[in-house]
Design a protein around this motif. Sequence first.
Motif, short mmCIF file in Angstrom:
data_model
loop_
_atom_site.label_atom_id
_atom_site.label_comp_id
_atom_site.label_asym_id
_atom_site.label_seq_id
_atom_site.Cartn_x
_atom_site.Cartn_y
_atom_site.Cartn_z
N PRO A 13 -39.16 64.49 48.03
CA PRO A 13 -38.13 63.52 48.43
C PRO A 13 -38.62 62.59 49.53
O PRO A 13 -39.32 63.00 50.44
CB PRO A 13 -36.98 64.40 48.93
N GLN A 14 -38.22 61.33 49.43
CA GLN A 14 -38.53 60.34 50.45
C GLN A 14 -37.55 60.49 51.62
O GLN A 14 -36.49 61.08 51.46
CB GLN A 14 -38.42 58.94 49.85
N PRO A 15 -37.88 59.94 52.79
CA PRO A 15 -36.99 60.09 53.95
C PRO A 15 -35.54 59.65 53.68
O PRO A 15 -34.60 60.31 54.09
CB PRO A 15 -37.65 59.24 55.03
N GLU A 61 -25.15 53.55 53.17
CA GLU A 61 -26.53 53.11 53.02
C GLU A 61 -27.39 53.90 54.00
O GLU A 61 -27.11 53.92 55.20
CB GLU A 61 -26.65 51.61 53.29
N CYS A 62 -28.42 54.56 53.49
CA CYS A 62 -29.30 55.41 54.29
C CYS A 62 -30.55 54.63 54.69
O CYS A 62 -31.25 54.11 53.82
CB CYS A 62 -29.68 56.64 53.49
N LYS A 63 -30.80 54.56 55.97
CA LYS A 63 -31.97 53.84 56.47
C LYS A 63 -32.83 54.78 57.30
O LYS A 63 -32.37 55.37 58.27
CB LYS A 63 -31.54 52.63 57.32
N SER A 64 -34.09 54.90 56.89
CA SER A 64 -34.98 55.87 57.53
C SER A 64 -35.84 55.26 58.63
O SER A 64 -36.50 55.99 59.36
CB SER A 64 -35.88 56.50 56.47
N ALA A 107 -27.51 61.61 60.57
CA ALA A 107 -27.75 62.62 59.54
C ALA A 107 -29.19 63.08 59.55
O ALA A 107 -30.08 62.43 60.12
CB ALA A 107 -27.40 62.05 58.16
N ASP A 108 -29.38 64.22 58.93
CA ASP A 108 -30.71 64.70 58.58
C ASP A 108 -30.57 65.29 57.17
O ASP A 108 -29.55 65.08 56.52
CB ASP A 108 -31.26 65.70 59.59
N SER A 109 -31.55 66.01 56.70
CA SER A 109 -31.49 66.50 55.33
C SER A 109 -30.49 67.64 55.14
O SER A 109 -30.21 68.03 54.01
CB SER A 109 -32.87 66.94 54.85
#
Length: 151
Positions: A13-15, A61-64, A107-109
């Motif tokens: 999985p990507q960040p 929207e998730c931004k790493s 958030a985290d995983s």
Amino acid sequence: MPITTLVPDPAAPQPGQLLARGVCRMLITHGFASLEEFVPERGKRMDVLGLGPKGEIWCVECKSSRADFLSDGKWQGYLDWCDRFFWAVDADFPLDLLPGGTGLILADSYGGEIIRMPDESKLAGARRKALTLKFARDAARRLQGWRDPRV
């Protein structure tokens, strides 16, 4: 002893995907069902769309990273497809980049927490019905594909 090079696992999985997983876990605690990579219409792909217990629709929207955020110029196009819009970022993300009026989830995983609730912008009834139906059909197709990959 031979020298080995580390090759990244393409299936890992990507960040942003790890953040999405944590967001989906957090949404469950708020009574939401969620789908990752939801396409409300051609040319748009939301990282996470959540459908709440009262029919509310949230886009996340998730931004790493800073670069990930700065390369995304299409997020405002998602505002017409949800009641509330959130950014999900990790604890190291530079929060000053995020626009006001939008929500914030740290958030985290493994999970997440809503830090800032965005303003609500209620969807029109016809769009809500169409999105809810598409959400249900997409979820059913994904489940069927998982259960029977030959379909």
